[in-house]
Scaffold this motif. Structure first.
Motif, short mmCIF file in Angstrom:
data_model
loop_
_atom_site.label_atom_id
_atom_site.label_comp_id
_atom_site.label_asym_id
_atom_site.label_seq_id
_atom_site.Cartn_x
_atom_site.Cartn_y
_atom_site.Cartn_z
N PHE A 298 40.66 21.42 17.61
CA PHE A 298 41.89 20.61 17.67
C PHE A 298 41.60 19.14 17.95
O PHE A 298 42.13 18.26 17.27
CB PHE A 298 42.84 21.20 18.71
N GLN A 299 40.77 18.87 18.93
CA GLN A 299 40.38 17.49 19.19
C GLN A 299 39.65 16.90 17.97
O GLN A 299 39.90 15.76 17.58
CB GLN A 299 39.48 17.44 20.42
N GLY A 300 38.79 17.70 17.37
CA GLY A 300 38.05 17.24 16.20
C GLY A 300 38.96 16.87 15.05
O GLY A 300 38.72 15.87 14.34
N ARG A 301 40.01 17.67 14.81
CA ARG A 301 40.95 17.36 13.73
C ARG A 301 41.62 16.00 13.96
O ARG A 301 41.76 15.19 13.04
CB ARG A 301 42.04 18.44 13.65
N VAL A 302 42.06 15.78 15.20
CA VAL A 302 42.76 14.53 15.51
C VAL A 302 41.84 13.34 15.29
O VAL A 302 42.21 12.34 14.64
CB VAL A 302 43.27 14.56 16.96
N ILE A 303 40.62 13.43 15.80
CA ILE A 303 39.69 12.30 15.72
C ILE A 303 39.21 12.08 14.29
O ILE A 303 39.12 10.93 13.81
CB ILE A 303 38.51 12.52 16.68
N ASN A 304 38.92 13.16 13.57
CA ASN A 304 38.48 13.01 12.18
C ASN A 304 39.56 12.41 11.30
O ASN A 304 39.29 11.54 10.45
CB ASN A 304 38.05 14.37 11.62
N LEU A 305 40.80 12.85 11.51
CA LEU A 305 41.92 12.31 10.73
C LEU A 305 42.16 10.84 11.09
O LEU A 305 42.32 9.98 10.21
CB LEU A 305 43.18 13.13 10.97
N GLY A 306 42.16 10.57 12.39
CA GLY A 306 42.43 9.20 12.82
C GLY A 306 41.34 8.23 12.41
O GLY A 306 41.62 7.05 12.15
N SER A 307 40.09 8.71 12.34
CA SER A 307 38.97 7.84 11.98
C SER A 307 39.07 7.35 10.53
O SER A 307 38.41 6.36 10.17
CB SER A 307 37.64 8.58 12.18
N ARG A 308 39.86 8.02 9.71
CA ARG A 308 40.07 7.55 8.35
C ARG A 308 40.92 6.28 8.31
O ARG A 308 40.88 5.52 7.35
CB ARG A 308 40.74 8.64 7.51
N LEU A 309 41.70 6.09 9.38
CA LEU A 309 42.61 4.96 9.44
C LEU A 309 42.18 3.91 10.46
O LEU A 309 42.49 2.72 10.32
CB LEU A 309 44.02 5.45 9.80
N ILE A 310 41.45 4.36 11.50
CA ILE A 310 41.07 3.46 12.60
C ILE A 310 39.56 3.35 12.65
O ILE A 310 38.88 4.35 12.88
CB ILE A 310 41.60 3.98 13.95
N PRO A 311 38.97 2.19 12.46
CA PRO A 311 37.51 2.04 12.56
C PRO A 311 37.03 2.38 13.97
O PRO A 311 37.69 2.04 14.96
CB PRO A 311 37.28 0.55 12.23
N VAL A 312 35.89 3.03 14.05
CA VAL A 312 35.38 3.45 15.37
C VAL A 312 35.03 2.24 16.24
O VAL A 312 34.97 2.36 17.47
CB VAL A 312 34.15 4.37 15.21
N GLU A 313 34.79 1.08 15.63
CA GLU A 313 34.43 -0.11 16.40
C GLU A 313 35.65 -0.82 16.98
O GLU A 313 35.52 -1.73 17.80
CB GLU A 313 33.67 -1.11 15.52
N SER A 314 36.85 -0.39 16.58
CA SER A 314 38.06 -1.09 17.03
C SER A 314 38.53 -0.53 18.37
O SER A 314 38.22 0.60 18.74
CB SER A 314 39.17 -0.92 15.99
#
Length: 364
Positions: A298-314
């Protein structure tokens, strides 16, 4: 045993710390090679050694299983009773979490362009291995990365049950001697591929058992056994440190240090457990098994989906991490409330009925 309360009240708090540390560790699992925003970098640094939290669970397991076996001996229960109790504690909750994860992956597969055979492998060895936590013995992969530690836990139960058989037939001293010999063998496996096998991790389980033995001996004024148990912990930790400085890669020093910490904190255990400021940690400990089973999907789904829109450096990546934690904890709480806790209540009712049965037989 009869004159001593073996319950360690803050173990739930420690379980909560371990579960949260593992969850945060996996939240950053794809970014440890990246330089993140300064707001996030500090949290990533705290999370990076989060894999050590599994070793907290191993020590806690050693303490609790030793206490369970001592109680079983006191109540004249059989080895089979012990194994049944452990089976019902571990497997039904695991099975339902396993199926829940498969269902989630099936729902998500069209969006992630994942083939059906990747979600539902056709190999009977894979299904058998994942259903009964036999993956390494059947040469198959775990469906979720954290399942490997449950394989080790099952191994602990079986090895402890074997020692219980020896204890019942030939006495405590032969059982203790064999347990210690297994610990020495386990020391030799540190830094090898077998380190995280049930035998390789036995020395960490032994750390928890030695804490229990030291506290029990202290309560009975058996100073020799108390100090021998503490010396055993010191020996395990010292050998592990030496292995780290030589060639191996051992986490046993961490387990031994945590076990010694449990021993020295025991006098204030009740007071710490009654602190209202720590109630949230106890709550996390209560749902820690559900959280451990479900946080990755569940945590992985949220982070993987969000990483498509939010750069990890931001800086927004920190918000994404927090959102992943809330989703994982929320789903795990619901799973605990609706599934794990009712199953655990049922298991305790079974244990109570079994105990009354043995008491009635003893009184005839």
């Amino acid at each position: 045993m009869a004159s001593w309360n073996a319950r360690y009240y803050t173990l739930d708090h420690w379980r909560g710390i371990a579960a949260l540390w593992v969850m945060v560790f996996h939240g950053f699992s794809t970014t440890y090679q990246n330089r993140l925003h300064p707001l996030t970098e500090g949290l990533k640094a705290i999370s990076e050694p989060g894999w050590l939290a599994v070793h907290l669970f191993f020590v806690i397991s050693g303490y609790c299983i030793t206490a369970s076996l001592d109680r079983a001996k006191l109540h004249q229960e059989t080895t089979w009773d012990f194994l049944k109790n452990r089976f019902w504690r571990l497997y039904p909750t695991y099975w339902l979490a396993f199926l829940f994860t498969i269902l989630l992956n099936l729902i998500a597969s069209p969006f992630n362009r994942v083939a059906l055979h990747q979600v539902l492998p056709s190999s009977w060895q894979w299904w058998l291995g994942n259903a009964f936590l036999l993956q390494p013995y059947l040469g198959v992969s775990s469906y979720v990365v954290v399942y490997w530690s449950l394989v080790v836990e099952v191994g602990f139960y079986l090895m402890a049950a074997g020692l219980f058989v020896i204890w019942n037939r030939w006495g405590a001293k032969p059982a203790a001697a064999i347990g210690l010999i297994l610990g020495i063998i386990s020391l030799g496996l540190q830094g090898t591929a077998l380190q995280m096998s049930p035998l390789g991790a036995w020395s960490e389980f032994l750390c928890g058992a030695l804490v229990y033995q030291a506290l029990l001996a202290q309560s009975q004024n058996h100073s020799l056994w108390q100090y021998l148990s503490l010396a055993g912990l010191g020996f395990l930790g010292a050998v592990s440190l030496w292995q780290n400085f030589s060639a191996g890669h051992s986490q046993l020093w961490f387990s031994a240090l945590f076990a010694l910490g449990l021993y020295f904190l025991y006098p204030v255990d009740r007071q710490l457990a009654q602190l209202k400021a720590l109630n949230w940690l106890r709550w996390m400990g209560l749902i820690s098994y559900s959280l451990y089973l479900l946080h990755v999907p569940f945590q992985g789904r949220v982070i993987n989906l969000g990483s498509r829109l939010i750069p990890v450096e931001s800086p927004g990546f920190l918000i994404l991490q927090v959102l992943g934690w809330f989703v994982a904890i929320g789903i795990s709480y619901l799973f605990y409330t609706l599934i794990e806790n009712p199953l655990n209540i049922w298991r305790h009712q079974r244990y109570t009925l079994t105990k009354k049965h043995y008491e009635s037989l003893a009184n005839r």
